[in-house]
Structures are given as structure tokens and as C-alpha cells.
Design an enzyme around this catalytic site. Structure first.
Site, PDB file in Angstrom:
ATOM      1  N   CYS A 124      31.098 -34.496  16.034  1.00  0.00           N
ATOM      2  CA  CYS A 124      31.606 -33.253  15.456  1.00  0.00           C
ATOM      3  C   CYS A 124      31.676 -32.159  16.527  1.00  0.00           C
ATOM      4  O   CYS A 124      32.680 -31.440  16.640  1.00  0.00           O
ATOM      5  CB  CYS A 124      30.724 -32.811  14.299  1.00  0.00           C
ATOM      6  N   CYS A 146      25.640 -33.473   7.390  1.00  0.00           N
ATOM      7  CA  CYS A 146      26.177 -32.544   6.389  1.00  0.00           C
ATOM      8  C   CYS A 146      26.925 -33.237   5.260  1.00  0.00           C
ATOM      9  O   CYS A 146      26.894 -32.775   4.118  1.00  0.00           O
ATOM     10  CB  CYS A 146      27.074 -31.512   7.060  1.00  0.00           C
TER      11      CYS A 146
END
Length: 383
Positions: free
Chosen positions: A120, A217
Site C-alpha cells: 500500500c 485495514c
């Protein structure tokens, strides 16, 4: 406009006033990035807050510990309103799925133990978002990561955070020199997370006591298998649990429920010796277990290396460094032997347990704080 190099540098390293310096702050909605934005705004910088919506947050609205979803976007927007700077929300769901989530699912199904937070940072935050910051004519982009950027003889260097308990250098090893030139990490020098929360209270931020993010997440409650089954229907096919000596000990409900080094929850009780997952044979749908000593690893093969040393990686046959093979472990001394500019083997001076393909191996200067890069473990490591 050319910079006046005769002017003193501001706190972000530019020879101009804070008011003339535009900073894009990557705001996740948590206390760390909120403090960065508030602090820079209070110093008089031209702050622009940007929050990325990374995944469908419908199911996560009430979930504590997730970032870049509904409540967090609201918290980031509120901080911007309180501190008086503009804030934008960018829909990166498709980019995030293509660059991070799909690879996570495929790697996990292949028996690896992926680290999507690194991807990410590498493929979304420090690539697409960084380009967005340039498009907004920012002088730099700041984040709430606990890591330090220091100027060295050859330019900016990456260093571990002052607080080793909060250090995030393992997750940022793939930051390139070009990205590092544009990035700023205002929290890396702080002595503790409490110091960050104290600053949040000082600026009157309502997120001062907000809990830290937990787990990945987009993985609710840390249940990787349930996410993989949703992304790749039919992935949880049953198979055999096999001892390394060939004995069939039982059955399982899918390789995706197991990771290298796992001991608990194997469902094969009643044995004389404690057994651990030592290998995953995805093609044969087999979970191979064995004694703890089979997890011991000395030689680690790496690829996709990002090298941050001053001299080229291949300029030496060997580098005496320290490495982390997991984010929670301290650096251990090792020898790095380059094969090419992006491939190498690492010999650990002290064997490590539970090293798995899909994890990162991050390089550090032995006895110092400098991060020298790292690479991805891509084959079964060996004793």
C-alpha cells in the site's frame, strides 16, 4: 520560481517561509497524521489534507481500528475544519484493489504470508498519492509514519524512528530515493506515542484519544481466511495434514487457514511432540507439519530489492548488515550477497524461525539507525 538558497531553511528543509511552502498531508483519520497536519498548519505552512478512500467502508463504519474508511474520513475532515485548511477525499478503491488486495489474495493462496501494508505504501500512498501531491503543486508530502528522514553526504537517508516501539521502517523499506526526496516524516523523532497524543491534546483535536489502527485495514478482526474466501470463492478446499516424515495426521478445511510457524489450532492433538506448520503445499492441498527445529532458517533468498545505500548494491560481493525478517523482531546481523541489482541472498549469522515467502527482509546499518533498503522473500528459506 527559483529558490533563494541564501535564506535560512524552514522546518521542512526549504529556503522560504512556511506560508510559501505547500505541504500535502496524507490523512488517514488517525491521531498520527492528524497531529502532523495540525502541527504544520500551526507553524504556518500551506497545508492541504488528502484522505484516500481505499475500500468499501459500508461494513466498517462501526469498526474501530480500521483506517481510510467511513468514520476515519469524517475524523480527518473534522481536523481540517478545526485547523482551517482544505481537505479532499479521493476515491482510490479500484487502485487499492488492483495494487494491493488482489495480490494479497493471490499470494496467500500460493502459500505465502503477504504484507499488504508495504504494498500500500509502495504502490498507492508513495506512488499515486505522491503524484497527486505534485499535481497540487506541493513542495513536499508529509505522513504520520514513525520513521526519520535525515540528510546525509549523498542526500536524504531513511532512518528508524527514535522510539523503537513505534518504528515503522519495516513497512517503508521500498521507499525510493526519489520518493524520499519529496517525503517528510515529522513524527519520527518523537520519544513516544504519548508525545504524539500530548500534541493532539495541545491542538484540541478530538482524535487525541482515538485508538491505534489494528490488523490490516481491509481484514475485519484479523480473519484473513474469511477475506480470501470472499475474494476467491472456493479457495478453502479441504486436504491432508502431513508430517514431514510422510505420515498423514489428519485433515484440514483449507490451506488458507494456516501460516508458516503456526502451532495452535492444527486439530491434531494427542501426539508426543509439539508440531508446527513448516510448509504449505498449495497444489497438493497439503499442510506439512514438523518439529520446531525445522522452522530454523539461515539462508534467505530475496528479489525486488530496493537498495538505499550510497554505493550500488553490486559494487561489493558482500555487505555486512543487520536485517529484520519480521516487523516485530529486532535487527539481526547478516551477510548480504548480491546476485543482481534486484536479487540477493541473505545469510543470517543466527538462524531465525518462521521465515516465510511473501514477507519482507529489511536491511539496516549494523549498530546504527539507517535503513539500507530491503527485498521480498520469494522461495522457501533454508537452514
Amino acid at each position: 520560481m527559483a529558490l533563494d538558497t541564501n535564506k535560512p531553511l524552514n522546518s521542512l528543509g526549504f529556503p522560504k517561509s512556511p506560508a510559501e511552502t505547500r505541504v500535502v498531508v496524507a490523512m488517514s483519520g488517525g491521531v498520527d497524521s492528524s497531529v502532523v497536519a495540525a502541527h504544520l498548519a500551526a507553524e504556518g505552512y500551506d497545508v492541504v489534507g488528502v484522505t484516500l478512500q481505499l475500500y468499501d467502508h459500508g461494513a466498517a463504519l462501526a469498526k474501530k481500528g480500521a483506517c481510510c474508511a467511513g468514520l476515519d474520513i469524517h475524523d480527518a475532515r473534522r481536523v481540517a475544519e478545526e485547523m482551517g485548511f482544505p481537505h479532499y477525499v479521493l476515491d482510490y478503491e479500484n487502485i487499492f484493489r488492483d495494487a494491493v488486495i488482489d495480490e494479497f489474495a493471490d499470494s496467500y493462496l500460493a502459500g505465502a504470508t503477504p504484507v499488504p501494508c508495504i504494498r500500500c505504501n509502495e504502490r498507492v500512498k508513495f506512488k499515486d498519492l505522491l503524484e497527486t501531491a505534485r499535481d497540487l503543486e506541493a513542495d513536499c508530502m508529509a505522513t504520520g509514519h514513525y520513521i526519520q528522514r535525515k540528510m546525509g553526504a549523498q542526500g536524504p537517508e531513511l532512518h528508524a524512528a527514535s522510539d523503537s516501539a513505534r518504528d515503522q521502517s519495516y513497512f517503508l523499506f521500498s521507499t525510493t530515493p526519489e520518493q524520499l526526496d519529496f517525503l517528510r516524516f515529522p513524527l519520527g523523532h518523537l520519544p513516544s506515542k504519548q508525545a504524539t497524543r500530548d500534541l493532539a491534546a495541545q491542538y484540541g483535536l478530538q482524535v487525541a484519544d482515538k485508538p491505534d489502527s489494528q490488523d490490516i485495514c481491509f481484514v475485519p478482526n484479523g480473519n484473513y481466511a474469511s477475506v480470501i474466501e470472499k475474494l476467491r470463492p472456493g479457495a478453502a478446499e479441504p486436504g491432508e495434514i502431513v508430517h514431514a516424515d510422510g505420515r498423514i495426521l489428519g485433515t484440514h478445511e483449507g490451506v488458507i487457514h494456516y501460516t508458516i510457524g503456526q502451532r495452535r489450532g492444527l486439530g491434531i492433538g494427542g501426539l508426543d511432540e509439539p508440531l508446527y506448520v513448516v510448509r504449505l503445499d498449495v497444489d497438493a492441498r497439503r499442510v506439512i507439519v514438523g518439529p520446531k527445529e525445522m522452522l530454523s532458517t539461515r539462508t534467505v533468498p530475496l528479489r525486488e530489492i530496493n537498495w538505499l545505500g550510497d554505493a550500488p548494491l553490486t559494487s561489493q560481493a558482500e555487505w555486512q548488515i543487520s536485517v529484520k525478517v519480521r516487523s516485530t523482531r529486532p535487527p539481526r546481523e547478516a551477510v548480504l550477497r548480491p546476485i543482481s541489482a534486484t536479487e540477493a541472498t541473505v545469510e543470517l549469522l543466527t538462524p531465525e524461525e518462521g521465515v516465510s515467502p511473501g514477507q519482507a527482509c529489511v536491511f539496516y546499518e549494523t549498530g546504527g539507525s539507517r535503513v539500507l533498503g530491503g527485498g521480498w522473500i520469494w522461495r522457501g528459506a533454508t537452514v
